[in-house]
Design a protein around this motif. Structure first.
Motif, PDB file in Angstrom:
ATOM      1  N   ALA A 285       0.817  -1.216   0.000  1.00 13.02           N
ATOM      2  CA  ALA A 285       0.000   0.000   0.000  1.00 13.02           C
ATOM      3  C   ALA A 285       0.849   1.265   0.000  1.00 13.02           C
ATOM      4  CB  ALA A 285      -0.932   0.009   1.201  1.00 13.02           C
ATOM      5  N   GLY A 286       2.109   1.172   0.386  1.00 13.68           N
ATOM      6  CA  GLY A 286       2.991   2.336   0.402  1.00 13.68           C
ATOM      7  C   GLY A 286       3.763   2.532  -0.882  1.00 13.68           C
ATOM      8  N   THR A 287       3.534   1.651  -1.845  1.00 15.48           N
ATOM      9  CA  THR A 287       4.189   1.788  -3.148  1.00 15.48           C
ATOM     10  C   THR A 287       3.219   2.380  -4.162  1.00 15.48           C
ATOM     11  OG1 THR A 287       3.579  -0.408  -3.974  1.00 15.48           O
ATOM     12  CG2 THR A 287       5.582  -0.256  -2.618  1.00 15.48           C
ATOM     13  N   LEU A 288       3.770   3.010  -5.168  1.00 15.96           N
ATOM     14  CA  LEU A 288       2.950   3.582  -6.224  1.00 15.96           C
ATOM     15  C   LEU A 288       3.179   2.789  -7.504  1.00 15.96           C
ATOM     16  CD1 LEU A 288       1.000   5.849  -7.053  1.00 15.96           C
ATOM     17  CD2 LEU A 288       2.992   7.230  -7.670  1.00 15.96           C
ATOM     18  N   LYS A 289       2.156   2.037  -7.885  1.00 20.24           N
ATOM     19  CA  LYS A 289       2.199   1.248  -9.117  1.00 20.24           C
ATOM     20  C   LYS A 289       1.757   2.126 -10.281  1.00 20.24           C
ATOM     21  CE  LYS A 289       0.323  -2.803  -8.874  1.00 20.24           C
ATOM     22  NZ  LYS A 289      -0.724  -3.856  -8.758  1.00 20.24           N
ATOM     23  N   ASN A 290       2.456   2.030 -11.407  1.00 18.02           N
ATOM     24  CA  ASN A 290       2.125   2.833 -12.579  1.00 18.02           C
ATOM     25  C   ASN A 290       1.861   1.908 -13.763  1.00 18.02           C
ATOM     26  OD1 ASN A 290       2.658   5.649 -11.486  1.00 18.02           O
ATOM     27  ND2 ASN A 290       4.565   4.589 -10.987  1.00 18.02           N
ATOM     28  N   VAL A 291       0.627   1.854 -14.174  1.00 17.93           N
ATOM     29  CA  VAL A 291       0.175   0.928 -15.205  1.00 17.93           C
ATOM     30  C   VAL A 291      -0.081   1.708 -16.490  1.00 17.93           C
ATOM     31  CG1 VAL A 291      -1.601  -0.742 -15.853  1.00 17.93           C
ATOM     32  CG2 VAL A 291      -0.859  -0.564 -13.463  1.00 17.93           C
ATOM     33  N   VAL A 292       0.446   1.212 -17.587  1.00 14.77           N
ATOM     34  CA  VAL A 292       0.269   1.872 -18.875  1.00 14.77           C
ATOM     35  C   VAL A 292      -0.788   1.115 -19.677  1.00 14.77           C
ATOM     36  CG1 VAL A 292       1.376   2.661 -21.004  1.00 14.77           C
ATOM     37  CG2 VAL A 292       2.666   2.650 -18.848  1.00 14.77           C
ATOM     38  N   VAL A 293      -1.734   1.874 -20.222  1.00 15.34           N
ATOM     39  CA  VAL A 293      -2.784   1.283 -21.048  1.00 15.34           C
ATOM     40  C   VAL A 293      -2.852   2.034 -22.375  1.00 15.34           C
ATOM     41  CG1 VAL A 293      -4.149   0.519 -19.071  1.00 15.34           C
ATOM     42  CG2 VAL A 293      -4.590   2.767 -20.078  1.00 15.34           C
ATOM     43  N   THR A 294      -3.390   1.345 -23.371  1.00 15.81           N
ATOM     44  CA  THR A 294      -3.685   1.976 -24.654  1.00 15.81           C
ATOM     45  C   THR A 294      -5.159   2.318 -24.677  1.00 15.81           C
ATOM     46  OG1 THR A 294      -1.974   0.657 -25.753  1.00 15.81           O
ATOM     47  CG2 THR A 294      -3.602   1.728 -27.154  1.00 15.81           C
ATOM     48  N   VAL A 295      -5.473   3.578 -24.898  1.00 16.80           N
ATOM     49  CA  VAL A 295      -6.856   4.043 -24.919  1.00 16.80           C
ATOM     50  C   VAL A 295      -7.305   4.185 -26.369  1.00 16.80           C
ATOM     51  CG1 VAL A 295      -8.464   5.849 -24.211  1.00 16.80           C
ATOM     52  CG2 VAL A 295      -6.521   5.258 -22.749  1.00 16.80           C
ATOM     53  N   PRO A 298     -13.203   6.397 -30.065  1.00 19.21           N
ATOM     54  CA  PRO A 298     -13.937   6.248 -31.328  1.00 19.21           C
ATOM     55  C   PRO A 298     -13.580   7.372 -32.302  1.00 19.21           C
ATOM     56  CG  PRO A 298     -15.414   5.972 -29.448  1.00 19.21           C
ATOM     57  CD  PRO A 298     -14.110   6.461 -28.898  1.00 19.21           C
ATOM     58  N   GLY A 299     -13.177   6.981 -33.500  1.00 16.28           N
ATOM     59  CA  GLY A 299     -12.883   7.959 -34.537  1.00 16.28           C
ATOM     60  C   GLY A 299     -11.574   8.703 -34.370  1.00 16.28           C
ATOM     61  N   ARG A 300     -10.727   8.287 -33.437  1.00 20.03           N
ATOM     62  CA  ARG A 300      -9.438   8.964 -33.212  1.00 20.03           C
ATOM     63  C   ARG A 300      -8.327   7.937 -33.087  1.00 20.03           C
ATOM     64  NH1 ARG A 300     -10.559  12.212 -27.890  1.00 20.03           N
ATOM     65  NH2 ARG A 300      -8.287  12.007 -27.808  1.00 20.03           N
ATOM     66  N   GLU A 301      -7.103   8.443 -33.155  1.00 23.50           N
ATOM     67  CA  GLU A 301      -5.952   7.572 -32.986  1.00 23.50           C
ATOM     68  C   GLU A 301      -5.838   7.140 -31.516  1.00 23.50           C
ATOM     69  OE1 GLU A 301      -3.693   6.320 -35.225  1.00 23.50           O
ATOM     70  OE2 GLU A 301      -5.163   7.069 -36.681  1.00 23.50           O
ATOM     71  N   PRO A 302      -5.343   5.921 -31.248  1.00 25.32           N
ATOM     72  CA  PRO A 302      -5.146   5.490 -29.865  1.00 25.32           C
ATOM     73  C   PRO A 302      -4.109   6.374 -29.166  1.00 25.32           C
ATOM     74  CG  PRO A 302      -5.034   3.634 -31.371  1.00 25.32           C
ATOM     75  CD  PRO A 302      -5.006   4.871 -32.215  1.00 25.32           C
ATOM     76  N   GLU A 303      -4.214   6.439 -27.848  1.00 22.78           N
ATOM     77  CA  GLU A 303      -3.222   7.170 -27.062  1.00 22.78           C
ATOM     78  C   GLU A 303      -2.779   6.313 -25.883  1.00 22.78           C
ATOM     79  OE1 GLU A 303      -4.060  10.334 -24.413  1.00 22.78           O
ATOM     80  OE2 GLU A 303      -6.144   9.733 -24.055  1.00 22.78           O
ATOM     81  N   LEU A 304      -1.573   6.589 -25.373  1.00 18.85           N
ATOM     82  CA  LEU A 304      -1.088   5.911 -24.175  1.00 18.85           C
ATOM     83  C   LEU A 304      -1.488   6.721 -22.955  1.00 18.85           C
ATOM     84  CD1 LEU A 304       2.491   4.623 -25.118  1.00 18.85           C
ATOM     85  CD2 LEU A 304       0.284   3.445 -25.238  1.00 18.85           C
ATOM     86  N   LEU A 305      -1.834   6.003 -21.922  1.00 20.83           N
ATOM     87  CA  LEU A 305      -2.226   6.609 -20.659  1.00 20.83           C
ATOM     88  C   LEU A 305      -1.577   5.833 -19.538  1.00 20.83           C
ATOM     89  CD1 LEU A 305      -4.067   8.425 -18.823  1.00 20.83           C
ATOM     90  CD2 LEU A 305      -5.819   6.639 -19.058  1.00 20.83           C
ATOM     91  N   GLU A 330      -6.976  -1.077 -23.081  1.00 18.03           N
ATOM     92  CA  GLU A 330      -6.357  -2.380 -22.898  1.00 18.03           C
ATOM     93  C   GLU A 330      -4.936  -2.171 -22.402  1.00 18.03           C
ATOM     94  OE1 GLU A 330      -6.108  -4.451 -26.589  1.00 18.03           O
ATOM     95  OE2 GLU A 330      -5.155  -2.807 -27.653  1.00 18.03           O
ATOM     96  N   LEU A 331      -4.407  -3.164 -21.705  1.00 19.48           N
ATOM     97  CA  LEU A 331      -3.061  -3.046 -21.163  1.00 19.48           C
ATOM     98  C   LEU A 331      -2.048  -2.905 -22.294  1.00 19.48           C
ATOM     99  CD1 LEU A 331      -3.194  -5.700 -18.296  1.00 19.48           C
ATOM    100  CD2 LEU A 331      -3.347  -3.211 -18.086  1.00 19.48           C
ATOM    101  N   PHE A 332      -1.107  -2.013 -22.128  1.00 19.54           N
ATOM    102  CA  PHE A 332      -0.043  -1.780 -23.107  1.00 19.54           C
ATOM    103  C   PHE A 332       1.065  -2.800 -22.868  1.00 19.54           C
ATOM    104  CE2 PHE A 332       4.029   0.406 -24.081  1.00 19.54           C
ATOM    105  CZ  PHE A 332       3.844   0.610 -25.439  1.00 19.54           C
ATOM    106  N   ASP A 333       1.580  -3.402 -23.959  1.00 25.97           N
ATOM    107  CA  ASP A 333       2.648  -4.390 -23.782  1.00 25.97           C
ATOM    108  C   ASP A 333       3.814  -4.202 -24.747  1.00 25.97           C
ATOM    109  OD1 ASP A 333       1.487  -5.173 -26.151  1.00 25.97           O
ATOM    110  OD2 ASP A 333       0.865  -7.153 -25.450  1.00 25.97           O
ATOM    111  N   ASP A 334       3.755  -3.214 -25.612  1.00 25.63           N
ATOM    112  CA  ASP A 334       4.840  -3.015 -26.585  1.00 25.63           C
ATOM    113  C   ASP A 334       5.884  -2.046 -26.015  1.00 25.63           C
ATOM    114  OD1 ASP A 334       6.386  -3.013 -28.850  1.00 25.63           O
ATOM    115  OD2 ASP A 334       5.053  -1.691 -30.010  1.00 25.63           O
ATOM    116  N   PHE A 335       6.512  -2.457 -24.921  1.00 22.14           N
ATOM    117  CA  PHE A 335       7.470  -1.562 -24.266  1.00 22.14           C
ATOM    118  C   PHE A 335       8.740  -1.361 -25.096  1.00 22.14           C
ATOM    119  CE2 PHE A 335       4.733  -2.792 -20.767  1.00 22.14           C
ATOM    120  CZ  PHE A 335       4.595  -1.589 -20.080  1.00 22.14           C
ATOM    121  N   ALA A 336       9.002  -2.265 -26.018  1.00 17.12           N
ATOM    122  CA  ALA A 336      10.181  -2.104 -26.865  1.00 17.12           C
ATOM    123  C   ALA A 336      10.081  -0.853 -27.725  1.00 17.12           C
ATOM    124  CB  ALA A 336      10.356  -3.337 -27.753  1.00 17.12           C
ATOM    125  N   SER A 337       8.832  -0.436 -28.029  1.00 18.00           N
ATOM    126  CA  SER A 337       8.640   0.756 -28.856  1.00 18.00           C
ATOM    127  C   SER A 337       8.728   2.045 -28.053  1.00 18.00           C
ATOM    128  CB  SER A 337       7.285   0.697 -29.558  1.00 18.00           C
ATOM    129  OG  SER A 337       6.226   0.806 -28.613  1.00 18.00           O
TER     130      SER A 337
END
Length: 575
Positions: A285-295, A298-305, A330-337
């Motif tokens: 609970a004292g740690t800060l987890k940072n999760v990256v998702v692809t958003v 509709p009608g727009r390019e995806p963005e990372l969040l 959805e969860l982002f998994d292309d960290f190589a990019s």
């Protein structure tokens, strides 16, 4: 109504169908109420159509009692109204679209807010025309990615949708309460155990929103209640209370070598072993987890969040989608990019993408989190000093035992349910979209405000089946059963003829009757089918027929009574 099983389109099954996943799906197929026609689409057989129509009747009666007027729109609709409202793109892949021979775009309607607004715009002009509540019982279509559970999650379904039109917010609030009360009466008559919970409006839009959830272990919705107050909410609508700002001044941000710690558990163990930041009491609970998702908008390019949340919580993708609607994630998994996003070691300080945090991450809180370099974490990373989020988001999982956001004292409990009704205070989203104005009492234009109220009529068939069955079959509430009485001719020697004569007498007395007059079918099979079909009362013309007696069976209680044939009608009509 007299139904004869000898001529009815009815086939019961002894074994569970392979595709049936939940009790309602299994029993409705086995008892001959529905048949699968396509993925997410079902044919209603005679018994099933009777139940469906009975539920629709109950819904209509309560809508009329609440002052609503019935209309009916096409299910095939042009693109333009949905383009104007923005929902042509907001719905994304969830709608069926098609083109006609002139290459014009159409859709199979998922809901009809736009069409109701346009109808009112066409036919009203003055404040004298309001307030108004209109409704329809109409087929809807949604392109479910994974249709499942029979009628509970299909691509084609029957729905009652109602819309109120008022000239004031107070009028909308009154209409909302009237519909809320009508829904409570509907579900009481259907004998559905349900809970009313706060909900998210989603692609429908609007402000106040409540769901009616039928309590069921197979439900896809999870909702919470409080142990001390009346708070109830869909988990997607739970608001996380923000803690007070901490006192004291945190120390400086310090980077530490933390090799082989890509998980929160490994990080906590190492932090305590090495007393990072001078502490040996670290917890997740004292740690800060940072999760990256692809958003996906509709009608727009995806963005990372990136989403920051306490390390003892996981991101709940359903809550996240509700918060981002109409976008999905959805969860982002292309960290190589993205070499700037170091998987397992991401920190909020200097992050280069949009960054939203859980409400618990308030200004002044200090965290153990990633240092944006492989094998390194940092202590005393302070919100508001070392990083400034772009806002907050409700995306963390809700757990049993969490503090109630309403009273702040009780703990949250969790249950599962099936959505059977949803009501919204839409406001002026759609009247604004179509510039729907009428002449007010003072001679100036007034823009009506709307409410939206939906009941899943075909889904309700499955919901009732989920809540009203046993190991032998269905147990229909009397209000919506396909018949009042199931007459079974158990043997030979004139019993079939006697059963038919009795059935005709019962029909003349105002009862709906199903009679099992099949020849060459054993009494055991007939009794098994009667229990499977689940009509409230069974009359057996059997072993004591020659003595002038019939046996009355109550499907719900299992009770059995021997009654003189002359008293059968009186006994059943007095129940």
């Amino acid at each position: 109504m007299l139904l004869r099983m000898s001529t009815m389109l009815l086939k019961t099954l002894r074994e569970d169908p392979a595709e049936a996943e939940v009790p309602s799906h299994r029993l409705l197929l086995r008892a001959g109420y529905i048949r699968r026609a396509a993925p997410g689409g079902y044919t209603w057989l005679p018994l099933g159509k009777l139940v469906l129509d009975n539920i629709a009747r109950v819904v209509r009666e309560e809508m009329f009692a609440a002052g609503a007027q019935e209309v009916s729109f096409p299910a095939l609709l042009p693109r333009d109204p949905y383009q104007t409202s923005g929902r042509w793109t907001d719905y994304g892949d969830d709608i069926f679209t098609l083109k006609d021979r002139r290459d014009a775009d159409y859709l199979l309607a998922p809901t009809h807010e736009e069409m109701f607004a346009l109808l009112v715009q066409d036919l009203t002009s003055s404040y004298r025309d309001f307030p108004m509540i209109l409704f329809q019982v109409q087929t809807k279509y949604r392109d479910e990615a994974r249709p499942r559970a029979g009628l509970l999650r299909g691509r084609e379904f029957l729905m009652k949708d109602a819309y109120s039109f008022d000239l004031t917010d107070d009028g909308l609030a009154a209409a909302y309460q009237a519909m809320r009360g009508a829904y409570q009466k509907i579900f009481a008559r259907l004998e559905v155990e349900h809970t009313i919970v706060s909900a998210m409006a989603g692609a429908m839009g609007g402000s106040a929103s409540e769901e009616f959830l039928a309590v069921a272990d197979v439900g896809e919705d999870t909702f919470v209640g409080c142990t001390k107050c009346d708070y109830a909410a869909n988990t997607e609508a739970v608001v996380t209370p923000a803690p007070p700002a901490p006192e004291g001044t945190p120390g400086p941000l310090t980077v530490h070598d933390t090799p082989d710690t890509p998980t929160i558990a490994a990080l906590v163990d190492l932090a305590n072993q090495r007393a990072l930041g001078g502490r040996t009491d670290w917890t997740a609970a004292g740690t800060l987890k940072n999760v990256v998702v692809t958003v996906h908008h509709p009608g727009r390019e995806p963005e990372l969040l990136a989403i920051g949340l306490p390390g003892d919580r996981e991101v709940d993708l359903k809550r996240l989608d509700a918060a981002l609607a109409p976008a999905t994630a959805e969860l982002f998994d292309d960290f190589a990019s993205r070499p700037d996003l170091v998987k397992g070691y991401i920190g909020p300080q200097g992050i280069q993408i949009r960054y939203l945090v859980d409400p618990r991450v308030v200004a002044g809180t200090a965290w153990l989190t990633g240092a944006n370099e492989a094998g390194k974490h940092a202590t005393s990373v302070v919100a508001g000093r070392d990083f400034t989020p772009d806002g907050t988001i409700e995306a963390a999982e809700v757990r049993a035992g969490d503090t109630c956001p309403q009273c702040g004292e009780g703990e949250l409990t969790m249950r599962r349910g099936i959505e059977i009704g949803h009501i919204f205070q839409l406001g002026r989203r759609y009247t604004d979209a179509f510039k729907l104005d009428v002449l007010g009492q003072d001679g100036k234009p007034v823009r009506p405000t709307m409410g939206s109220y939906g009941v899943g009529v075909s889904r309700a068939v499955a919901v009732v089946a989920e809540q009203h069955h046993d190991e032998r079959g269905l147990i229909w509430p009397a209000e919506i059963a396909p018949a009042d009485v199931h007459v079974v001719a158990a043997g030979k020697d004139g019993q079939v003829e006697a059963a038919l004569r009795l059935a005709e007498v019962l029909v003349a007395a105002g009862l709906r009757v199903l009679v099992d007059d099949r020849a060459g079918v054993s009494a055991g099979v007939k009794f098994t089918d009667a229990e499977l079909i689940g009509i409230p009362h069974t009359v057996v013309v059997g072993r004591r027929f020659g003595e002038g007696y019939a046996e009355l069976r109550d499907r719900r209680t299992g009770g059995r009574d021997e009654v003189p044939m002359s008293d059968v009608v009186t006994t059943l009509t007095s129940v």
